[in-house]
Design a protein around this motif. Structure first.
Motif, PDB file in Angstrom:
ATOM      1  N   PHE A   1       0.293  19.838 -12.778  1.00 35.29           N
ATOM      2  CA  PHE A   1      -0.795  19.878 -11.751  1.00 35.29           C
ATOM      3  C   PHE A   1      -0.246  18.464 -10.858  1.00 35.29           C
ATOM      4  CE2 PHE A   1      -2.593  17.579 -15.419  1.00 35.29           C
ATOM      5  CZ  PHE A   1      -3.006  16.138 -14.693  1.00 35.29           C
ATOM      6  N   TYR A   2      -0.580  18.637  -9.564  1.00 34.66           N
ATOM      7  CA  TYR A   2      -0.426  17.443  -8.571  1.00 34.66           C
ATOM      8  C   TYR A   2      -1.336  16.440  -8.506  1.00 34.66           C
ATOM      9  CZ  TYR A   2       3.627  19.290  -6.174  1.00 34.66           C
ATOM     10  OH  TYR A   2       5.138  19.792  -6.044  1.00 34.66           O
ATOM     11  N   GLN A   3      -0.848  15.314  -8.379  1.00 39.61           N
ATOM     12  CA  GLN A   3      -1.763  14.211  -7.989  1.00 39.61           C
ATOM     13  C   GLN A   3      -1.373  13.422  -6.753  1.00 39.61           C
ATOM     14  OE1 GLN A   3      -1.768  11.240 -11.333  1.00 39.61           O
ATOM     15  NE2 GLN A   3      -3.359  12.430 -12.383  1.00 39.61           N
ATOM     16  N   CYS A   4      -2.368  13.366  -5.939  1.00 37.48           N
ATOM     17  CA  CYS A   4      -2.384  12.614  -4.479  1.00 37.48           C
ATOM     18  C   CYS A   4      -2.805  11.100  -4.870  1.00 37.48           C
ATOM     19  CB  CYS A   4      -2.786  13.130  -3.591  1.00 37.48           C
ATOM     20  SG  CYS A   4      -2.243  14.983  -3.133  1.00 37.48           S
ATOM     21  N   ASP A   5      -2.127  10.184  -5.158  1.00 40.75           N
ATOM     22  CA  ASP A   5      -2.410   8.914  -5.260  1.00 40.75           C
ATOM     23  C   ASP A   5      -2.271   8.075  -3.974  1.00 40.75           C
ATOM     24  OD1 ASP A   5      -2.579   9.606  -7.719  1.00 40.75           O
ATOM     25  OD2 ASP A   5      -1.769   8.116  -8.796  1.00 40.75           O
ATOM     26  N   ALA A   6      -3.394   6.842  -3.831  1.00 41.54           N
ATOM     27  CA  ALA A   6      -3.317   5.944  -2.956  1.00 41.54           C
ATOM     28  C   ALA A   6      -3.481   4.610  -3.767  1.00 41.54           C
ATOM     29  CB  ALA A   6      -4.346   6.110  -1.818  1.00 41.54           C
ATOM     30  N   ASP A   7      -2.699   3.746  -3.762  1.00 48.60           N
ATOM     31  CA  ASP A   7      -2.865   2.430  -4.441  1.00 48.60           C
ATOM     32  C   ASP A   7      -2.557   1.181  -3.434  1.00 48.60           C
ATOM     33  OD1 ASP A   7      -2.910   2.671  -7.738  1.00 48.60           O
ATOM     34  OD2 ASP A   7      -2.281   4.554  -6.801  1.00 48.60           O
TER      35      ASP A   7
ATOM     36  N   LYS B   1       0.908  -1.118  -0.062  1.00 50.24           N
ATOM     37  CA  LYS B   1      -0.007  -0.045  -0.087  1.00 50.24           C
ATOM     38  C   LYS B   1       0.786   1.457   0.085  1.00 50.24           C
ATOM     39  CE  LYS B   1      -3.649  -0.577   2.595  1.00 50.24           C
ATOM     40  NZ  LYS B   1      -4.575  -0.701   3.860  1.00 50.24           N
ATOM     41  N   ARG B   2       0.696   2.067  -1.186  1.00 52.43           N
ATOM     42  CA  ARG B   2       1.468   3.176  -0.972  1.00 52.43           C
ATOM     43  C   ARG B   2       0.956   4.411  -1.414  1.00 52.43           C
ATOM     44  NH1 ARG B   2       0.138   5.063  -5.756  1.00 52.43           N
ATOM     45  NH2 ARG B   2       1.354   5.827  -7.363  1.00 52.43           N
ATOM     46  N   TYR B   3       1.191   5.680  -0.783  1.00 50.41           N
ATOM     47  CA  TYR B   3       0.842   6.879  -1.550  1.00 50.41           C
ATOM     48  C   TYR B   3       1.887   7.698  -2.097  1.00 50.41           C
ATOM     49  CZ  TYR B   3       2.188   9.599   2.761  1.00 50.41           C
ATOM     50  OH  TYR B   3       3.175  10.137   3.763  1.00 50.41           O
ATOM     51  N   GLN B   4       1.392   8.675  -3.044  1.00 53.95           N
ATOM     52  CA  GLN B   4       2.421   9.467  -3.751  1.00 53.95           C
ATOM     53  C   GLN B   4       1.760  10.799  -3.836  1.00 53.95           C
ATOM     54  OE1 GLN B   4       3.934   7.042  -7.005  1.00 53.95           O
ATOM     55  NE2 GLN B   4       5.380   8.752  -7.638  1.00 53.95           N
ATOM     56  N   ILE B   5       2.649  12.005  -3.641  1.00 55.60           N
ATOM     57  CA  ILE B   5       2.102  13.066  -3.783  1.00 55.60           C
ATOM     58  C   ILE B   5       3.040  13.917  -4.885  1.00 55.60           C
ATOM     59  CG2 ILE B   5       1.462  15.254  -2.517  1.00 55.60           C
ATOM     60  CD1 ILE B   5       0.600  13.717  -0.190  1.00 55.60           C
ATOM     61  N   GLN B   6       2.878  13.945  -6.050  1.00 53.26           N
ATOM     62  CA  GLN B   6       3.974  14.793  -7.002  1.00 53.26           C
ATOM     63  C   GLN B   6       3.470  15.103  -7.994  1.00 53.26           C
ATOM     64  OE1 GLN B   6       6.665  10.945  -6.936  1.00 53.26           O
ATOM     65  NE2 GLN B   6       8.215  12.762  -7.049  1.00 53.26           N
ATOM     66  N   PRO B   7       3.974  16.031  -8.675  1.00 53.38           N
ATOM     67  CA  PRO B   7       3.211  16.890  -9.875  1.00 53.38           C
ATOM     68  C   PRO B   7       3.510  15.953 -11.303  1.00 53.38           C
ATOM     69  CG  PRO B   7       5.554  17.612  -9.548  1.00 53.38           C
ATOM     70  CD  PRO B   7       5.239  16.585  -8.467  1.00 53.38           C
ATOM     71  N   VAL B   8       2.483  15.952 -12.062  1.00 54.20           N
ATOM     72  CA  VAL B   8       2.393  15.254 -13.462  1.00 54.20           C
ATOM     73  C   VAL B   8       2.242  16.421 -14.446  1.00 54.20           C
ATOM     74  CG1 VAL B   8       1.502  13.087 -12.274  1.00 54.20           C
ATOM     75  CG2 VAL B   8      -0.061  14.572 -13.169  1.00 54.20           C
ATOM     76  N   TRP B   9       2.517  15.944 -15.816  1.00 52.12           N
ATOM     77  CA  TRP B   9       2.456  17.043 -16.744  1.00 52.12           C
ATOM     78  C   TRP B   9       1.689  16.377 -18.012  1.00 52.12           C
ATOM     79  CZ3 TRP B   9       6.369  16.089 -13.787  1.00 52.12           C
ATOM     80  CH2 TRP B   9       7.035  17.186 -13.051  1.00 52.12           C
ATOM     81  N   ARG B  10       0.748  17.126 -18.684  1.00 54.21           N
ATOM     82  CA  ARG B  10       0.045  16.763 -19.805  1.00 54.21           C
ATOM     83  C   ARG B  10      -0.050  18.006 -20.942  1.00 54.21           C
ATOM     84  NH1 ARG B  10      -4.834  13.183 -16.974  1.00 54.21           N
ATOM     85  NH2 ARG B  10      -3.629  11.763 -15.842  1.00 54.21           N
ATOM     86  N   ALA B  11       0.127  17.673 -21.968  1.00 50.96           N
ATOM     87  CA  ALA B  11       0.208  18.422 -23.235  1.00 50.96           C
ATOM     88  C   ALA B  11      -1.194  18.894 -23.581  1.00 50.96           C
ATOM     89  CB  ALA B  11       1.179  18.048 -24.148  1.00 50.96           C
ATOM     90  N   ASP B  12      -2.023  19.223 -22.730  1.00 44.94           N
ATOM     91  CA  ASP B  12      -3.483  19.363 -22.882  1.00 44.94           C
ATOM     92  C   ASP B  12      -3.570  20.939 -22.993  1.00 44.94           C
ATOM     93  OD1 ASP B  12      -6.208  18.598 -23.090  1.00 44.94           O
ATOM     94  OD2 ASP B  12      -6.120  17.639 -21.059  1.00 44.94           O
ATOM     95  N   LYS B  13      -4.972  21.247 -23.541  1.00 46.91           N
ATOM     96  CA  LYS B  13      -5.347  22.631 -24.040  1.00 46.91           C
ATOM     97  C   LYS B  13      -5.507  23.229 -22.593  1.00 46.91           C
ATOM     98  CE  LYS B  13      -8.493  25.528 -26.701  1.00 46.91           C
ATOM     99  NZ  LYS B  13      -9.322  25.577 -27.711  1.00 46.91           N
ATOM    100  N   PRO B  14      -4.849  24.204 -21.930  1.00 41.28           N
ATOM    101  CA  PRO B  14      -5.155  24.752 -21.017  1.00 41.28           C
ATOM    102  C   PRO B  14      -6.650  25.591 -20.659  1.00 41.28           C
ATOM    103  CG  PRO B  14      -2.987  25.507 -21.844  1.00 41.28           C
ATOM    104  CD  PRO B  14      -3.753  24.922 -22.875  1.00 41.28           C
ATOM    105  N   GLN B  15      -7.297  25.430 -19.666  1.00 39.87           N
ATOM    106  CA  GLN B  15      -8.458  26.128 -19.481  1.00 39.87           C
ATOM    107  C   GLN B  15      -8.745  25.928 -18.079  1.00 39.87           C
ATOM    108  OE1 GLN B  15     -12.020  23.528 -20.815  1.00 39.87           O
ATOM    109  NE2 GLN B  15     -10.265  22.686 -22.161  1.00 39.87           N
ATOM    110  N   LYS B  16     -10.007  26.440 -17.569  1.00 43.16           N
ATOM    111  CA  LYS B  16     -10.209  26.555 -16.004  1.00 43.16           C
ATOM    112  C   LYS B  16     -10.391  24.988 -15.536  1.00 43.16           C
ATOM    113  CE  LYS B  16     -13.475  28.191 -12.508  1.00 43.16           C
ATOM    114  NZ  LYS B  16     -14.525  28.738 -12.145  1.00 43.16           N
ATOM    115  N   GLY B  17      -9.658  24.989 -14.540  1.00 44.51           N
ATOM    116  CA  GLY B  17      -9.537  23.483 -14.028  1.00 44.51           C
ATOM    117  C   GLY B  17      -8.686  22.559 -14.987  1.00 44.51           C
ATOM    118  N   ARG B  18      -8.268  22.790 -15.852  1.00 44.38           N
ATOM    119  CA  ARG B  18      -7.304  21.898 -16.763  1.00 44.38           C
ATOM    120  C   ARG B  18      -5.799  22.554 -16.793  1.00 44.38           C
ATOM    121  NH1 ARG B  18      -8.754  17.527 -19.511  1.00 44.38           N
ATOM    122  NH2 ARG B  18     -10.687  17.899 -19.458  1.00 44.38           N
TER     123      ARG B  18
END
Length: 482
Positions: free
Chosen positions: A168-174, A147-164
């Motif tokens: 950005f950071y993800q906080c994962d628990a798997d 069981k691990r958690y991870q709090i780090q930024p990720v990157w996506r070449a998406d079209k920027p808009q409000k909320g996108r």
């Protein structure tokens, strides 16, 4: 040059970071409460680790990193010329002596091949695929279920808009190495507790990829399962007509689409939806297995004492990532005008298999901190204490150099007791400037030390909220601050 930052990225000042840290700390505390341990993985991964794991649309959003150093200096060398002659098509002929023709890459496959020549690494797209890679590389040292958690930024070449955003950071628990659906129940409990503490009203939608596989089987379109799931996952964005159009473009027959339409329009209670699915999927073994897993979760929600979140079965939820195989989750804020997805996740049965380690099932969720932050700002949900610019509890103000040195000694003692304290570092004639500094930083107390206070080993303490002042010694100061 006027400074700027790339589109889709943001700076965060002290006030914003106070709020972001509040979210991070809330989630981190709950991750640990449920038995998850922290890990980190590199910002960069080998392109071969990431490509092909997110579907065609996801792969297009991966940020490639140019090979480091002076790699392109030799772009006209013999090796490149051979590659160019094989894979590029000339679009102009030289008109002058010594002039070279210009070329374009002739096919999509050749574009990919050329990209590999100049870029072997990429910024991570999410935290789940790097986690699977980590598990395979450290398999000998892990205790399963892991069981691990991870709090780090990720990157996506998406079209920027409000909320996108592009960063950005993800906080994962798997949890990986366990097939039990109890893990899904625990993740629902973690969602409930976390969103309750953040005070965000949330609708959690869930589905099962086995249901979607069963639907594709009934429609005689099992080979189109990815096309079907990608299309219906866009229902909220492009509407029913848009989904039908995309399904047609992907080669799904009109008769199959007509069969699918009642499920796209399905509404009612969770129980009603399950009964409809039982009828529709009566001849699909994989579909019936999905229904069984859904009923287990619904039947045991009461055991979790879930109070804050609303859990709803939504069979149009597909989650576009190819690696999901079972339960899938998506959560949205259930209030305000801005209601983006703020959590996603699901079950993946063999993600580590792509790296050579077969038979490890896992399930996880990812909190989208940047969107959670935006929602909490709109709904004004941050506690008053978090809205402060500074965490400093007291400022020591001075009237001169001797007083400044004296204040340094007091501040050191306060810090030793765990009290956040700072001293105004400059000697200024006007004490008002030091009070202005404390006021702008929202520091709640200011202690003024002059020659008289030094002689008596006291200080004049002002409460910046009430305006009250009193002369105190060090012990009294600590008592007030604590």
């Amino acid at each position: 040059m006027k400074p700027s930052i790339p589109r889709g990225t943001r700076d965060f000042g002290p006030a914003e970071m106070q709020k972001r840290q509040y979210i991070f700390n809330t989630l981190k505390t709950n991750f640990q409460l449920f038995g998850y341990a922290p890990i980190e993985t590199p910002t960069m991964e080998n392109s071969s680790t990431l490509m092909g794991k997110y579907g065609d649309e996801g792969d297009k959003l991966i940020f490639k990193i140019l090979n480091s150093g002076d790699y392109l200096a030799g772009i006209n060398n013999e090796t490149f010329e051979k590659f160019r002659k094989k894979k590029f098509t000339p679009v102009s002929n030289p008109t002058k002596v010594g002039e070279k023709p210009s070329y374009v890459i002739s096919t999509h496959e050749n574009i990919n091949e050329f990209t590999k020549q100049i870029s072997e690494k990429a910024l991570r797209y999410d935290l789940t695929v790097p986690f699977a890679r980590y598990v395979v590389m450290n398999n000998h040292a892990l205790t399963y279920p892991f069981k691990r958690y991870q709090i780090q930024p990720v990157w996506r070449a998406d079209k920027p808009q409000k909320g996108r955003y592009r960063e950005f950071y993800q906080c994962d628990a798997d949890v990986i190495g366990s097939n039990s659906l109890v893990n899904e129940l625990e993740l629902i409990a973690m969602m409930d507790k976390s969103f309750a503490e953040l005070n965000i009203p949330v609708l959690v939608k869930f589905n099962n990829r086995k249901i979607l596989s069963g639907i594709a089987e009934i429609l005689n379109a099992s080979d189109k399962i990815i096309d079907i799931t990608v299309a219906i996952d866009k229902l909220d964005k492009i509407g029913k007509d848009g989904v039908v159009k995309e399904l047609q473009e992907k080669g799904i027959s009109d008769s199959a689409i007509k069969q699918l339409e009642p499920l796209i329009d399905l509404s009612g209670t969770n129980e009603n939806k399950v009964n409809t699915l039982k009828t529709f999927l009566a001849t699909s073994e994989v579909g019936k297995k999905g229904i069984e897993e859904i009923e287990f979760l619904l039947n045991n929600l009461n055991t979790l004492n879930v109070k804050h979140i609303t859990v709803e079965l939504d069979i149009t939820l597909a989650r576009g990532l190819n690696y999901y195989t079972g339960t899938i989750f998506e959560a949205k804020a259930n209030a305000g005008t801005f209601t983006p997805s703020i959590l996603g996740g699901g079950r993946y049965d063999d993600l580590t298999g792509i790296f050579g380690l077969k038979g490890l099932s896992g399930v996880g969720i990812s909190f989208g901190v940047d969107r959670i932050y935006d929602v909490m700002e709109e709904l004004n949900l941050f506690p008053e204490a978090v809205n402060k610019v500074s965490t400093t509890k007291i400022l020591l103000a001075n009237f001169g150099e001797a007083e400044l040195i004296h204040c340094i000694g007091i501040v050191s003692k306060l810090r030793a007791l765990g009290i956040n304290a700072e001293v105004y570092p400059d000697v200024v004639k006007k004490i008002a400037k030091q009070f202005e500094y404390a006021d702008k930083k929202q520091i709640p107390f200011v202690a003024v030390v002059g020659s008289n206070e030094m002689a008596k080993n006291t200080m004049m303490l002002k409460n910046m909220t009430t305006g009250n002042q009193e002369e105190v010694d060090f012990d009294k100061l600590v008592e007030v601050l604590k």
